[in-house]
Write a protein that holds these residues in place. Sequence first.
Motif, short mmCIF file in Angstrom:
data_model
loop_
_atom_site.label_atom_id
_atom_site.label_comp_id
_atom_site.label_asym_id
_atom_site.label_seq_id
_atom_site.Cartn_x
_atom_site.Cartn_y
_atom_site.Cartn_z
N ARG A 1 77.25 76.58 72.57
CA ARG A 1 76.51 77.84 72.45
C ARG A 1 75.01 77.53 72.33
O ARG A 1 74.28 78.18 71.59
CB ARG A 1 76.99 78.64 71.23
CG ARG A 1 78.29 79.40 71.49
CD ARG A 1 78.50 80.53 70.50
NE ARG A 1 77.47 81.56 70.60
CZ ARG A 1 77.10 82.33 69.58
NH1 ARG A 1 77.64 82.18 68.38
NH2 ARG A 1 76.18 83.25 69.74
N THR A 2 74.58 76.51 73.04
CA THR A 2 73.15 76.15 73.02
C THR A 2 72.36 77.19 73.83
O THR A 2 72.91 77.90 74.67
CB THR A 2 72.91 74.75 73.61
OG1 THR A 2 73.48 74.69 74.93
CG2 THR A 2 73.55 73.68 72.74
N GLY A 3 71.06 77.26 73.55
CA GLY A 3 70.19 78.13 74.34
C GLY A 3 70.04 79.54 73.82
O GLY A 3 69.73 80.45 74.57
N ILE A 4 70.26 79.75 72.52
CA ILE A 4 70.06 81.09 71.93
C ILE A 4 68.56 81.37 71.83
O ILE A 4 67.78 80.52 71.39
CB ILE A 4 70.72 81.18 70.54
CG1 ILE A 4 72.25 81.14 70.70
CG2 ILE A 4 70.29 82.45 69.80
CD1 ILE A 4 73.02 81.20 69.39
N GLN A 5 68.16 82.56 72.26
CA GLN A 5 66.74 82.88 72.29
C GLN A 5 66.17 83.11 70.89
O GLN A 5 66.78 83.79 70.07
CB GLN A 5 66.51 84.13 73.15
CG GLN A 5 65.07 84.24 73.61
CD GLN A 5 64.93 85.19 74.79
OE1 GLN A 5 65.85 85.91 75.12
NE2 GLN A 5 63.77 85.21 75.40
N THR B 1 75.12 74.89 68.48
CA THR B 1 74.12 75.82 69.00
C THR B 1 72.73 75.19 69.04
O THR B 1 72.52 74.07 68.55
CB THR B 1 74.12 77.14 68.17
OG1 THR B 1 73.32 78.10 68.86
CG2 THR B 1 73.57 76.93 66.77
N SER B 2 71.79 75.90 69.64
CA SER B 2 70.39 75.45 69.69
C SER B 2 69.54 76.64 70.09
O SER B 2 70.05 77.69 70.50
CB SER B 2 70.20 74.34 70.73
OG SER B 2 70.12 74.88 72.05
N LYS B 3 68.21 76.46 70.00
CA LYS B 3 67.30 77.46 70.55
C LYS B 3 67.22 77.23 72.06
O LYS B 3 67.91 76.36 72.59
CB LYS B 3 65.93 77.31 69.88
CG LYS B 3 66.04 77.41 68.36
CD LYS B 3 64.75 77.05 67.65
CE LYS B 3 65.05 76.60 66.24
NZ LYS B 3 63.84 76.40 65.44
N GLU B 4 66.31 77.98 72.74
CA GLU B 4 66.39 77.97 74.20
C GLU B 4 65.44 77.00 74.89
O GLU B 4 65.49 76.84 76.09
CB GLU B 4 66.16 79.39 74.73
CG GLU B 4 64.71 79.85 74.85
CD GLU B 4 64.10 80.36 73.56
OE1 GLU B 4 63.09 81.08 73.63
OE2 GLU B 4 64.61 80.03 72.46
N GLN C 1 65.39 71.51 72.37
CA GLN C 1 66.56 72.02 71.65
C GLN C 1 67.82 71.94 72.50
O GLN C 1 68.90 71.62 71.98
CB GLN C 1 66.29 73.47 71.24
CG GLN C 1 65.50 73.57 69.95
CD GLN C 1 66.38 73.37 68.74
OE1 GLN C 1 67.30 74.14 68.49
NE2 GLN C 1 66.12 72.33 67.98
N LEU C 2 67.70 72.20 73.79
CA LEU C 2 68.86 72.11 74.68
C LEU C 2 69.37 70.67 74.74
O LEU C 2 70.57 70.41 74.69
CB LEU C 2 68.50 72.60 76.08
CG LEU C 2 68.14 74.09 76.20
CD1 LEU C 2 67.61 74.40 77.60
CD2 LEU C 2 69.34 74.98 75.88
#
Length: 295
Positions: free
Chosen positions: A52-56, A24-27, A31-32
């Motif tokens: 599941r990268t790009g979590i706000q 995962t990562s932030k958006e 981070q991406l």
Amino acid sequence: MVDDVKPGSVGRGQPLKGADLTVTSKEFTEQLVLGAIMGIAFEAAGADVLDRTGIQGSIGAREAVKSGDADAMYEYTGTAWITYQGNSDPIPEPDKQWEAVRAADLKNGLTWLAPSALNNTYALAMNRSNFKEYGTKTLSEVAALATSDPGAVTVCVESEFANRADGMPGMEEAYGMKLPGGNITQMDTGIIYTQVAKGSCTYGEVFTTDGRIKSMNLAVMADDKKFFPNYNVAPEINSTTLKKYPAIAAILAPVTERLNNDVAQELNAKVDVDGQDPHAVALDWMKAEGFVKEG
């Protein structure tokens, strides 16, 4: 992730064969890219990787790793220390900051692996024309200018920075800077760079690893009182996952070691300035560094 990669200098012997891992990562851009880099390293080592990268927002991605919905991400030591662990004073030495974060998070079911030199901290920057006019090089000099010529110091910031203890309020307090509310404008991160480049604000909040600093030729103010925390990037792994797949540590170590601010600025610029896809940028870099090979 469906990259056709095999081991280069990482993942030899495919120690993660049979593993199903979620990254995962932030958006935001960096981070991406980092999330993709981590996932590609796992793929080369034989894992099936769910992207599941790009979590706000910061908290969502961390909670995913903490709960086991995701297995790993690249996180920032300063964010953990201040935002998640609730400390108000940063630790000035990067390694000690990481050690303190690591110790505190072990009881949260999270294990931090060795940090990189990549330190994506806050800064204020200005365009060359304003730099020539005002000549400030440090935040102390910006504070002095705010006193001698209050109208000169207009600042563009994002809303999070405007309200965080490790952002505008804390910086003003640390440097004895008193700016009237009308001198501070809140806007989206991306717009700040263009507004500062145009001179609509004298100073703008920037991230020290952002590729637009170089491409827009902005002058960055030194944090001479070392107010801003160190935001060194390090892998944050769900402890249960790491126990099951201890090879993760050795797979990520050389990749993390190669990350620094110059690398980050270069990769971030490929996305934010040249318009390339973050995953493609990560894959090209992993191949160019010899970490992975074409499958």
